[in-house]
Design a protein around this motif. Structure first.
Motif, PDB file in Angstrom:
ATOM      1  N   ASP A  75       0.849  -1.194   0.000  1.00 48.23           N
ATOM      2  CA  ASP A  75       0.000   0.000   0.000  1.00 48.23           C
ATOM      3  C   ASP A  75       0.887   1.247   0.000  1.00 48.23           C
ATOM      4  N   LYS A  76       0.961   1.950  -1.139  1.00 43.71           N
ATOM      5  CA  LYS A  76       1.811   3.137  -1.233  1.00 43.71           C
ATOM      6  C   LYS A  76       1.203   4.174  -2.185  1.00 43.71           C
ATOM      7  N   PRO A  77       0.033   4.700  -1.813  1.00 45.43           N
ATOM      8  CA  PRO A  77      -0.598   5.708  -2.657  1.00 45.43           C
ATOM      9  C   PRO A  77       0.151   7.043  -2.595  1.00 45.43           C
ATOM     10  N   TYR A  78      -0.110   7.887  -3.564  1.00 41.23           N
ATOM     11  CA  TYR A  78       0.440   9.244  -3.554  1.00 41.23           C
ATOM     12  C   TYR A  78      -0.350  10.064  -2.540  1.00 41.23           C
ATOM     13  N   MET A  79       0.341  10.969  -1.862  1.00 44.26           N
ATOM     14  CA  MET A  79      -0.261  11.731  -0.774  1.00 44.26           C
ATOM     15  C   MET A  79      -0.519  13.195  -1.111  1.00 44.26           C
ATOM     16  N   ASN A  80       0.256  13.769  -2.053  1.00 40.48           N
ATOM     17  CA  ASN A  80       0.071  15.168  -2.402  1.00 40.48           C
ATOM     18  C   ASN A  80       0.517  15.413  -3.828  1.00 40.48           C
ATOM     19  N   LEU A  81       0.159  16.587  -4.311  1.00 40.29           N
ATOM     20  CA  LEU A  81       0.381  16.950  -5.702  1.00 40.29           C
ATOM     21  C   LEU A  81       0.584  18.451  -5.768  1.00 40.29           C
ATOM     22  N   HIS A  82       1.652  18.902  -6.449  1.00 34.23           N
ATOM     23  CA  HIS A  82       1.887  20.336  -6.596  1.00 34.23           C
ATOM     24  C   HIS A  82       2.835  20.592  -7.768  1.00 34.23           C
ATOM     25  N   CYS A  83       2.987  21.850  -8.123  1.00 35.52           N
ATOM     26  CA  CYS A  83       3.977  22.266  -9.124  1.00 35.52           C
ATOM     27  C   CYS A  83       5.157  22.873  -8.388  1.00 35.52           C
ATOM     28  N   ASP A  84       6.364  22.537  -8.815  1.00 36.87           N
ATOM     29  CA  ASP A  84       7.532  23.157  -8.200  1.00 36.87           C
ATOM     30  C   ASP A  84       7.773  24.530  -8.835  1.00 36.87           C
ATOM     31  N   LYS A  85       8.835  25.205  -8.433  1.00 41.21           N
ATOM     32  CA  LYS A  85       9.095  26.566  -8.916  1.00 41.21           C
ATOM     33  C   LYS A  85       9.374  26.616 -10.412  1.00 41.21           C
ATOM     34  N   ASN A  86       9.710  25.469 -11.014  1.00 46.08           N
ATOM     35  CA  ASN A  86       9.972  25.407 -12.453  1.00 46.08           C
ATOM     36  C   ASN A  86       8.758  24.951 -13.260  1.00 46.08           C
ATOM     37  N   GLY A  87       7.639  24.744 -12.583  1.00 47.49           N
ATOM     38  CA  GLY A  87       6.423  24.306 -13.269  1.00 47.49           C
ATOM     39  C   GLY A  87       6.322  22.808 -13.476  1.00 47.49           C
ATOM     40  N   VAL A  88       7.223  22.039 -12.856  1.00 45.97           N
ATOM     41  CA  VAL A  88       7.183  20.583 -12.953  1.00 45.97           C
ATOM     42  C   VAL A  88       6.163  20.062 -11.943  1.00 45.97           C
ATOM     43  N   VAL A  89       5.317  19.145 -12.378  1.00 43.54           N
ATOM     44  CA  VAL A  89       4.338  18.552 -11.476  1.00 43.54           C
ATOM     45  C   VAL A  89       5.038  17.502 -10.623  1.00 43.54           C
ATOM     46  N   ILE A  90       4.840  17.610  -9.303  1.00 42.69           N
ATOM     47  CA  ILE A  90       5.459  16.716  -8.332  1.00 42.69           C
ATOM     48  C   ILE A  90       4.367  15.995  -7.558  1.00 42.69           C
ATOM     49  N   ALA A  91       4.515  14.675  -7.469  1.00 45.34           N
ATOM     50  CA  ALA A  91       3.606  13.849  -6.672  1.00 45.34           C
ATOM     51  C   ALA A  91       4.411  13.271  -5.515  1.00 45.34           C
ATOM     52  N   GLY A  92       3.970  13.541  -4.292  1.00 49.55           N
ATOM     53  CA  GLY A  92       4.659  13.033  -3.112  1.00 49.55           C
ATOM     54  C   GLY A  92       4.058  11.726  -2.654  1.00 49.55           C
ATOM     55  N   ASN A  93       4.927  10.835  -2.189  1.00 46.77           N
ATOM     56  CA  ASN A  93       4.493   9.532  -1.722  1.00 46.77           C
ATOM     57  C   ASN A  93       4.870   9.403  -0.252  1.00 46.77           C
ATOM     58  N   TRP A  94       4.116   8.641   0.512  1.00 41.60           N
ATOM     59  CA  TRP A  94       4.388   8.516   1.940  1.00 41.60           C
ATOM     60  C   TRP A  94       5.737   7.849   2.208  1.00 41.60           C
ATOM     61  N   ASN A  95       6.311   7.170   1.218  1.00 39.34           N
ATOM     62  CA  ASN A  95       7.589   6.489   1.418  1.00 39.34           C
ATOM     63  C   ASN A  95       8.792   7.443   1.396  1.00 39.34           C
ATOM     64  N   GLY A  96       8.536   8.748   1.336  1.00 33.48           N
ATOM     65  CA  GLY A  96       9.610   9.734   1.398  1.00 33.48           C
ATOM     66  C   GLY A  96      10.123  10.188   0.053  1.00 33.48           C
ATOM     67  N   LEU A  97       9.583   9.646  -1.014  1.00 33.82           N
ATOM     68  CA  LEU A  97      10.007  10.039  -2.346  1.00 33.82           C
ATOM     69  C   LEU A  97       9.014  11.011  -2.961  1.00 33.82           C
ATOM     70  N   SER A  98       9.562  11.966  -3.675  1.00 36.68           N
ATOM     71  CA  SER A  98       8.756  12.850  -4.505  1.00 36.68           C
ATOM     72  C   SER A  98       9.106  12.540  -5.944  1.00 36.68           C
ATOM     73  N   TYR A  99       8.096  12.451  -6.778  1.00 35.49           N
ATOM     74  CA  TYR A  99       8.287  12.083  -8.170  1.00 35.49           C
ATOM     75  C   TYR A  99       7.876  13.221  -9.092  1.00 35.49           C
ATOM     76  N   SER A 100       8.658  13.446 -10.140  1.00 32.30           N
ATOM     77  CA  SER A 100       8.191  14.333 -11.202  1.00 32.30           C
ATOM     78  C   SER A 100       7.297  13.479 -12.094  1.00 32.30           C
ATOM     79  N   VAL A 101       6.207  14.077 -12.546  1.00 33.11           N
ATOM     80  CA  VAL A 101       5.198  13.360 -13.314  1.00 33.11           C
ATOM     81  C   VAL A 101       5.265  13.811 -14.767  1.00 33.11           C
ATOM     82  N   ASP A 102       5.373  12.864 -15.676  1.00 32.35           N
ATOM     83  CA  ASP A 102       5.344  13.165 -17.108  1.00 32.35           C
ATOM     84  C   ASP A 102       3.898  13.474 -17.477  1.00 32.35           C
ATOM     85  N   LEU A 103       3.638  14.688 -17.916  1.00 35.07           N
ATOM     86  CA  LEU A 103       2.272  15.115 -18.196  1.00 35.07           C
ATOM     87  C   LEU A 103       1.689  14.502 -19.462  1.00 35.07           C
ATOM     88  N   HIS A 104       2.506  13.833 -20.249  1.00 35.87           N
ATOM     89  CA  HIS A 104       1.999  13.191 -21.466  1.00 35.87           C
ATOM     90  C   HIS A 104       1.410  11.813 -21.207  1.00 35.87           C
TER      91      HIS A 104
END
Length: 115
Positions: A75-104
């Motif tokens: 069980d490791k769902p994403y916990m949050n979603l935001h854009c960083d200062k460069n406009g990259v979409v970031i999805a945070g996971n409870w496991n301590g990793l933040s991922y950049s998301v490919d918008l395509h």
């Protein structure tokens, strides 16, 4: 079209006055260019790790995010979603990793480790 083309009411997403069917209640929405990224909140007893969706301005499903490829827990769902200062979409996971998301296509790559 402005950001008012969608709204969230009691966990239900509405686009152009129509409710959009999603598998779980909406926790967050992020408007990015011509799409809406939706983070849904899985129920406590449900394993649902691909819990971010991209929708068009007309409510059409464009993609569902890739599951986090890291961690040993089932069980490791994403916990949050935001854009960083460069406009990259970031999805945070409870496991301590933040991922950049490919918008395509919703694939992810590690952006930061925060634990």
């Amino acid at each position: 079209m402005t950001e008012t083309w969608h709204r969230i009411d009691d966990g239900i997403l509405w686009i152009a006055g129509q409710p959009i069917s999603l598998p779980q209640p909406v926790k967050e929405a992020l408007h990015h260019n011509d799409r809406l990224l939706i983070l849904v909140e899985p129920a406590p007893d449900v394993i649902f790790n691909r819990n971010i969706f991209a929708l068009s301005m007309h409510g059409e499903l464009l993609w569902q995010i890739e599951e986090s490829p890291h961690g040993t827990e089932v069980d490791k769902p994403y916990m949050n979603l935001h854009c960083d200062k460069n406009g990259v979409v970031i999805a945070g996971n409870w496991n301590g990793l933040s991922y950049s998301v490919d918008l395509h296509n919703g694939t992810v790559s590690v952006a930061a480790f925060e634990k």
